[in-house]
Design a protein around this motif. Structure first.
Motif, PDB file in Angstrom:
ATOM      1  N   MET A   1      24.340 -13.098   3.989  1.00  0.00           N
ATOM      2  CA  MET A   1      24.921 -13.764   5.146  1.00  0.00           C
ATOM      3  C   MET A   1      26.400 -13.433   5.240  1.00  0.00           C
ATOM      4  N   ALA A   2      27.011 -13.826   6.319  1.00  0.00           N
ATOM      5  CA  ALA A   2      28.408 -13.495   6.531  1.00  0.00           C
ATOM      6  C   ALA A   2      29.241 -14.753   6.562  1.00  0.00           C
ATOM      7  N   ASN A   3      30.494 -14.623   6.280  1.00  0.00           N
ATOM      8  CA  ASN A   3      31.417 -15.741   6.394  1.00  0.00           C
ATOM      9  C   ASN A   3      32.829 -15.220   6.373  1.00  0.00           C
ATOM     10  N   GLU A   4      33.781 -16.086   6.666  1.00  0.00           N
ATOM     11  CA  GLU A   4      35.190 -15.756   6.563  1.00  0.00           C
ATOM     12  C   GLU A   4      35.709 -16.380   5.287  1.00  0.00           C
ATOM     13  N   PHE A 126      27.698 -13.018  -1.269  1.00  0.00           N
ATOM     14  CA  PHE A 126      27.374 -13.877  -0.133  1.00  0.00           C
ATOM     15  C   PHE A 126      27.345 -13.096   1.177  1.00  0.00           C
ATOM     16  N   VAL A 127      28.367 -12.304   1.427  1.00  0.00           N
ATOM     17  CA  VAL A 127      28.506 -11.552   2.665  1.00  0.00           C
ATOM     18  C   VAL A 127      27.751 -10.229   2.537  1.00  0.00           C
ATOM     19  N   SER A 128      26.880  -9.919   3.497  1.00  0.00           N
ATOM     20  CA  SER A 128      26.088  -8.692   3.415  1.00  0.00           C
ATOM     21  C   SER A 128      26.968  -7.453   3.368  1.00  0.00           C
ATOM     22  N   GLU A 129      28.057  -7.455   4.141  1.00  0.00           N
ATOM     23  CA  GLU A 129      28.941  -6.292   4.119  1.00  0.00           C
ATOM     24  C   GLU A 129      29.597  -6.107   2.750  1.00  0.00           C
ATOM     25  N   VAL A 130      29.831  -7.193   2.032  1.00  0.00           N
ATOM     26  CA  VAL A 130      30.359  -7.097   0.668  1.00  0.00           C
ATOM     27  C   VAL A 130      29.320  -6.484  -0.260  1.00  0.00           C
ATOM     28  N   THR A 148      21.906 -12.899  -4.615  1.00  0.00           N
ATOM     29  CA  THR A 148      21.488 -14.297  -4.463  1.00  0.00           C
ATOM     30  C   THR A 148      22.059 -14.971  -3.223  1.00  0.00           C
ATOM     31  N   GLY A 149      22.687 -14.199  -2.331  1.00  0.00           N
ATOM     32  CA  GLY A 149      23.282 -14.825  -1.160  1.00  0.00           C
ATOM     33  C   GLY A 149      23.081 -14.056   0.128  1.00  0.00           C
ATOM     34  N   SER A 150      23.331 -12.750   0.119  1.00  0.00           N
ATOM     35  CA  SER A 150      23.284 -11.966   1.349  1.00  0.00           C
ATOM     36  C   SER A 150      21.853 -11.599   1.708  1.00  0.00           C
ATOM     37  N   ALA A 151      21.594 -11.495   3.028  1.00  0.00           N
ATOM     38  CA  ALA A 151      20.203 -11.410   3.485  1.00  0.00           C
ATOM     39  C   ALA A 151      19.887 -10.202   4.342  1.00  0.00           C
ATOM     40  N   ASP A 152      20.838  -9.339   4.650  1.00  0.00           N
ATOM     41  CA  ASP A 152      20.563  -8.202   5.517  1.00  0.00           C
ATOM     42  C   ASP A 152      19.476  -7.322   4.901  1.00  0.00           C
ATOM     43  N   PRO A 153      18.348  -7.105   5.586  1.00  0.00           N
ATOM     44  CA  PRO A 153      17.287  -6.265   5.004  1.00  0.00           C
ATOM     45  C   PRO A 153      17.722  -4.833   4.777  1.00  0.00           C
ATOM     46  N   ALA A 154      18.729  -4.350   5.538  1.00  0.00           N
ATOM     47  CA  ALA A 154      19.171  -2.969   5.388  1.00  0.00           C
ATOM     48  C   ALA A 154      19.739  -2.700   3.996  1.00  0.00           C
ATOM     49  N   THR A 155      20.220  -3.734   3.309  1.00  0.00           N
ATOM     50  CA  THR A 155      20.690  -3.558   1.934  1.00  0.00           C
ATOM     51  C   THR A 155      19.589  -2.958   1.074  1.00  0.00           C
ATOM     52  N   ILE A 156      18.358  -3.314   1.371  1.00  0.00           N
ATOM     53  CA  ILE A 156      17.206  -2.795   0.638  1.00  0.00           C
ATOM     54  C   ILE A 156      16.616  -1.571   1.331  1.00  0.00           C
ATOM     55  N   THR A 157      16.338  -1.686   2.618  1.00  0.00           N
ATOM     56  CA  THR A 157      15.601  -0.619   3.294  1.00  0.00           C
ATOM     57  C   THR A 157      16.387   0.681   3.366  1.00  0.00           C
ATOM     58  N   GLU A 158      17.713   0.594   3.486  1.00  0.00           N
ATOM     59  CA  GLU A 158      18.520   1.808   3.611  1.00  0.00           C
ATOM     60  C   GLU A 158      19.010   2.346   2.269  1.00  0.00           C
ATOM     61  N   ARG A 172      16.739  -8.551  -5.132  1.00  0.00           N
ATOM     62  CA  ARG A 172      17.169  -9.768  -4.439  1.00  0.00           C
ATOM     63  C   ARG A 172      16.129 -10.855  -4.745  1.00  0.00           C
ATOM     64  N   THR A 173      16.601 -11.972  -5.327  1.00  0.00           N
ATOM     65  CA  THR A 173      15.697 -13.077  -5.649  1.00  0.00           C
ATOM     66  C   THR A 173      15.842 -14.244  -4.678  1.00  0.00           C
ATOM     67  N   GLY A 174      16.691 -14.113  -3.695  1.00  0.00           N
ATOM     68  CA  GLY A 174      16.864 -15.140  -2.686  1.00  0.00           C
ATOM     69  C   GLY A 174      18.178 -14.919  -1.962  1.00  0.00           C
ATOM     70  N   PRO A 175      18.196 -15.277  -0.682  1.00  0.00           N
ATOM     71  CA  PRO A 175      17.095 -15.798   0.127  1.00  0.00           C
ATOM     72  C   PRO A 175      16.158 -14.682   0.557  1.00  0.00           C
ATOM     73  N   ILE A 176      15.018 -15.020   1.201  1.00  0.00           N
ATOM     74  CA  ILE A 176      14.230 -13.974   1.826  1.00  0.00           C
ATOM     75  C   ILE A 176      15.105 -13.262   2.853  1.00  0.00           C
ATOM     76  N   ASN A 177      14.819 -11.978   3.061  1.00  0.00           N
ATOM     77  CA  ASN A 177      15.688 -11.197   3.943  1.00  0.00           C
ATOM     78  C   ASN A 177      15.566 -11.652   5.394  1.00  0.00           C
ATOM     79  N   SER A 178      16.499 -11.197   6.209  1.00  0.00           N
ATOM     80  CA  SER A 178      16.605 -11.702   7.581  1.00  0.00           C
ATOM     81  C   SER A 178      15.403 -11.333   8.445  1.00  0.00           C
ATOM     82  N   ASP A 179      14.721 -10.226   8.159  1.00  0.00           N
ATOM     83  CA  ASP A 179      13.488  -9.920   8.882  1.00  0.00           C
ATOM     84  C   ASP A 179      12.467 -11.033   8.671  1.00  0.00           C
TER      85      ASP A 179
END
Length: 453
Positions: A1-4, A126-130, A148-158, A172-179
């Motif tokens: 996920m993302a945050n500031e 936490f942040v997918s871009e991180v 354990t925080g970021s959820a972008d599926p591209a982290t795995i698929t790409e 990734r053990t959590g959360p389930i990815n955004s798809d």
């Protein structure tokens, strides 16, 4: 996920003096255990099982509630491991670094943990871009990494999907990815239709990596239910501070529900704008700031009726027999006078606690923590490990799947994804309380429609 995230370069070492007294029901015992961090504070080892200390490096925005809850939860996992003999006979030590929400800062502190501190395991982000900014370095060094925080599926698929051998040390053990979260949201939309007759949906999402699935595939998933329509879609820049135009457009489209996917600091303003103007739709979806147990106070109660999906169901529902003992241990240690929020672990806390204990079980099965020599054995053990955590069941997709090394979704008897539960703010006298409202088998209360609708 993302945050500031706020920048803070302070690192933490969790040893004998960190977590104090508490009573904790451990995973291996039906009775109470008194836990302390017995981790040895020895010198720098070689990593991968090269000394008598098993070192875990935690990465997260520790100046934010989400990162602080994750760090504290990792401390509890380390305490539990040490009380049960450590990992492969080694005492366990936690080293925590603040990523500051910045890929460049995350890269710097990750290099410290891996190259200087010689950690045996990395946990967090936490942040997918991180996550995506440090994944190549971690893959090159072969150190196991539990996301354990970021959820972008591209982290795995790409990455794993293109070169599994290079990235096999990362899971990734959590959360389930955004798809999968998007599929879960579509099931929840049908549930709202069954409950309240809601038919028209608006989708508002942060312009960030983790929300891509909600923008790109959720509309079609919702409309697979012939009774439902997506009548409005838009995306919001992360620095948005005026949400009236977005909410006005959703109202003009006759939306019954706005599903918003928001993780930045404007979430409280978004919620307050919705409530104070009594927009004629329910507020659903995912709000990362709204997961805070202290969000009621931050919004002066205007978060009443809003929902968010989150791993761990806000710590209010016994998802497994480990959920409430973990939450109670966290509250005993970290809630009270002088303690900074959050007063519950939050979703990344659940995932970090579970991820560490999942990995400990896997390396016990593998018979080694030496990733330098035995990485294949460790990876195979992780792929074959089934673990009941505080947030639910953990098992991973295999190498040949669409999401290699990613957390599998859980489904109920109707095939609906059930391991990303939905919570809602309800009234509790003059205060607010979080209740789990979906899925039905985990619900602690019924979903409530705003009184002005």
């Amino acid at each position: 996920m993302a945050n500031e995230d706020n920048n803070n370069l302070e690192s933490h070492r969790t040893g004998n003096d960190s977590v104090g007294r508490r009573t904790f029901l451990g995973a291996a015992s039906a009775g109470a255990l008194t836990t302390t961090l017995a981790g040895c504070m020895g010198g720098v080892g070689s990593g991968g099982g090269g000394d008598d200390v098993f070192k875990i490096g935690h990465l997260g925005p520790t100046e934010l509630q989400m990162g602080r809850g994750a760090e504290r939860s990792a401390e509890l996992a380390v305490a539990e491991l040490n009380d049960n003999g450590g990992v492969q006979g080694q005492d366990v030590e936690l080293l925590s670094e603040d990523t500051g929400g910045s890929p460049s800062e995350a890269e710097r502190v990750t290099q410290n943990l891996v190259g200087s501190d010689n950690v045996d395991l990395l946990v967090g982000t936490f942040v997918s871009e991180v996550t995506q900014g440090i994944i190549d370095y971690i893959a090159e060094r072969d150190v196991p990494f539990i996301i354990t925080g970021s959820a972008d599926p591209a982290t795995i698929t790409e990455n794993h999907g293109q070169d599994y051998e290079q990235y096999k040390n990362i899971v990734r053990t959590g959360p389930i990815n955004s798809d999968l979260q998007a599929e879960g949201m579509a099931g929840y939309a049908s549930h709202l239709n069954d409950l309240h007759g809601f038919e028209n949906f608006s989708i508002l999402a942060d312009d960030a990596a983790w929300t891509g699935s909600f923008r790109d595939i959720l509309p079609d998933l919702i409309e697979e239910d012939s009774d439902l329509s997506v009548v409005h879609e838009d995306r919001m820049a992360l620095d948005t501070d005026n949400f009236n135009p977005f909410l006005d457009d959703a109202a003009d489209a006759d939306a019954d529900v706005v599903m918003r996917f928001i993780a930045h600091g404007g979430a409280a303003t978004f919620t307050s704008t919705w409530a104070q103007n009594e927009y004629p739709f329910a507020l659903e979806g995912i709000s990362v700031p709204g997961m805070s147990p202290e969000f009621w106070g931050a919004t002066n109660g205007t978060c009443l009726y809003e929902t968010t999906s989150q791993s761990g169901a806000g710590g209010v529902s016994p998802l497994t027999d480990k959920t409430m003992p973990f939450v109670e241990a966290y509250e005993e240690e970290f809630t009270g006078d002088g303690q900074d929020p959050p007063s519950k672990p939050m979703y990344m806390g659940f995932n970090s606690y579970d991820g560490i204990l999942f990995y400990a079980k896997a390396v016990e099965e593998a018979g080694t923590t030496d990733y330098n020599s035995d990485l294949d054995a460790i990876v195979d053990a992780m792929l074959n490990t089934e673990f009941t955590g505080a947030a639910g069941e953990i098992s991973l997709y295999g190498e040949d799947s669409d999401y290699p090394n990613d957390l599998k979704e859980s489904r109920n008897e109707d095939g609906i994804i059930s391991n990303f539960p939905v919570t809602q703010w309800h009234e509790d006298g003059d205060d607010g309380v979080v209740e789990c409202v979906y899925p039905e088998q985990d619900a602690t209360a019924e979903h409530v429609v705003p009184e002005w609708i």
